[in-house]
Design an enzyme around this catalytic site. Sequence first.
Site, PDB file in Angstrom:
ATOM      1  N   LYS A  80      33.390  15.128 -25.538  1.00 56.01           N
ATOM      2  CA  LYS A  80      33.638  13.879 -26.277  1.00 56.01           C
ATOM      3  C   LYS A  80      34.867  14.043 -27.175  1.00 56.01           C
ATOM      4  CE  LYS A  80      31.102  10.535 -29.182  1.00 56.01           C
ATOM      5  NZ  LYS A  80      29.862  10.305 -29.966  1.00 56.01           N
ATOM      6  N   SER A 155      27.842   5.649 -29.159  1.00 54.00           N
ATOM      7  CA  SER A 155      29.272   5.720 -29.036  1.00 54.00           C
ATOM      8  C   SER A 155      29.765   6.620 -27.900  1.00 54.00           C
ATOM      9  CB  SER A 155      29.865   6.232 -30.353  1.00 54.00           C
ATOM     10  OG  SER A 155      29.440   7.559 -30.603  1.00 54.00           O
ATOM     11  N   SER A 179      23.979   8.193 -30.513  1.00 52.34           N
ATOM     12  CA  SER A 179      25.121   8.148 -29.589  1.00 52.34           C
ATOM     13  C   SER A 179      25.070   9.112 -28.412  1.00 52.34           C
ATOM     14  CB  SER A 179      26.413   8.388 -30.360  1.00 52.34           C
ATOM     15  OG  SER A 179      26.707   7.251 -31.120  1.00 52.34           O
TER      16      SER A 179
HETATM   17  N1  GLN Z   1      25.228   2.996 -32.858  1.00 52.25           N
HETATM   18  C1  GLN Z   1      25.329   3.942 -33.927  1.00 52.25           C
HETATM   19  C2  GLN Z   1      26.384   3.506 -34.905  1.00 52.25           C
HETATM   20  O1  GLN Z   1      27.134   2.670 -34.557  1.00 52.25           O
HETATM   21  C3  GLN Z   1      25.602   5.255 -33.294  1.00 52.25           C
HETATM   22  C4  GLN Z   1      26.419   6.193 -34.074  1.00 52.25           C
HETATM   23  C5  GLN Z   1      26.459   7.565 -33.488  1.00 52.25           C
HETATM   24  O2  GLN Z   1      25.438   8.121 -33.119  1.00 52.25           O
HETATM   25  N2  GLN Z   1      27.633   8.130 -33.478  1.00 52.25           N
HETATM   26  O3  GLN Z   1      26.464   3.964 -35.985  1.00 52.25           O
END
Ligand code: GLN
Length: 507
Positions: A80, A155, A179
């Site tokens: 990532k 994400s 995420s």
């Molecule tokens: N959907 C979560 C957010 O927008 C996920 C964030 C994450 O795990 N990086 O904060």
Amino acid sequence: MSDLTRTTAAQLADALAAGETTSVEVTQAHLDRIGEVDGAIHAFLHVDAEGALAQAAASDARRAAGRPASGLDGVPIAVKDILATQGLPTTCGSKILEGWIPPYDATVVARLKAAGLPILGKTNMDEFAMGSSTEHSAYGPTHNPWDLDRIPGGSGGGSAAAVAAFEAPLALGTDTGGSIRQPGAVTGTVGVKPTYGSISRYGLVALANSLDQVGPVTRTVLDAALLHELIGGHDPRDSTSITQPVPDLTDAVRLGATGDLTGVRIGVVKELNGSGYQDGVRQRFQESVDLMVDAGATLVEVSCPMFVHALAAYYLILPAEASSNLAKFDAMRYGLRVLPEDIADPSAEDVMRASRDAGFGDEVKRRIILGTYALSSGYYDAYYGQAQKVRTLISRDFDAAFEQADVLLSPTAPTTAFKLGEKLDDPIAMYLNDLATIPANLSGVPGISVPGGLAEEDGLPVGIQILAPTMADDRVYRVGSALETLLTDRWGGPLLDRAPALKGAPA
Ligand code: GLN
């Protein structure tokens, strides 16, 4: 060997050890696959063909000399784009870091390299990991391999899509609010959020330091365990890194793979299973619970009343931490620098303002505003302080629940993959995707999302989440592996074999 890209990491490792293939062959096959399908999927922001093949050749030389660096030596991986990779771009999906080449490796990346895994490239993500659909990437969205008109989750949609589309056998993700697990759920892959502090965050560009955790993205539970063991363990460079060793995860997977759950108490969390969840998600979830009970598990219904406040607490704590972390992107130290055109002799502040305006996307700006507001004097106690209290109460709910049950179960995400664009203009609808995943981040407990079959109404993957107490990551793997066995029997093979868009490779 037949198709090297359809093979799991564990099988690739065996084939490499047996001399049936080489890392150069395996790595090239994945690069070819990326070349074929990534135009349509856009899982990668950067592909490092040359670097990956050089690492693969070095791996083959080690194998030939009888000195592999690890069990996974030679198995390629995608990373990532929020993890620092020396000499390779790291953008966090943001324009503000366009062109930044880190001078060092994140600890997890260094561990991958030391273990001999060729790095295929960097995967797409919502900007600074804020989002649940990868649509907030400044470089365009990733498409779900099951249906190219749909989101791959976020994400870390790039890592999940790369693994689901057979572009990489393994990937690394990060999970701050879901995420890793939510993209896993909507792409039919396995995603693990390890216990907070058990995997180094050094070199992970922080979104929210008290919530962030690196973890594996794979197609099987065994592959996740192999990768997790390799990247886990204490790191003196991360002050929140815990000293306890990672439990024996591959052993836990082997124990679970029999499918026997005799004596395991599974807790279904009342607050994570009901209104707001798509019918097809609930059906698949109920089926998994039934299969587990048939396999010997004892079912307990548990209540975690504070979980209903988790989303609200998270969306104060995360922006508060993020707003502070993002202050370092000031156009002076890294990445983008924009000189305001309308100011003849701009001050440093003018340059910062113009750079941050051009470099950050809407969601990032929204959270910076939210976070600075929640931390401002006069509001700190009412918002940030209150959210921290809720966080403590959520941990207490977990403690009480784990007295009654060995693991807690819920759907990973309330719906299957939605259409690209469907929730983009509605931040609250986007945040609601994290309903079931956020409590684990707030309290630090480990969790896995295992593919739970396809929803009846749309034929798209559903994820089942299994949570365990802090440091009981092995329990997550044991039960996850058992569920994987039970579901593979139920569906007559691995779920990804049924993905329609993958059969005729998308153009
Ligand atoms: N959907 C979560 C957010 O927008 C996920 C964030 C994450 O795990 N990086 O904060």
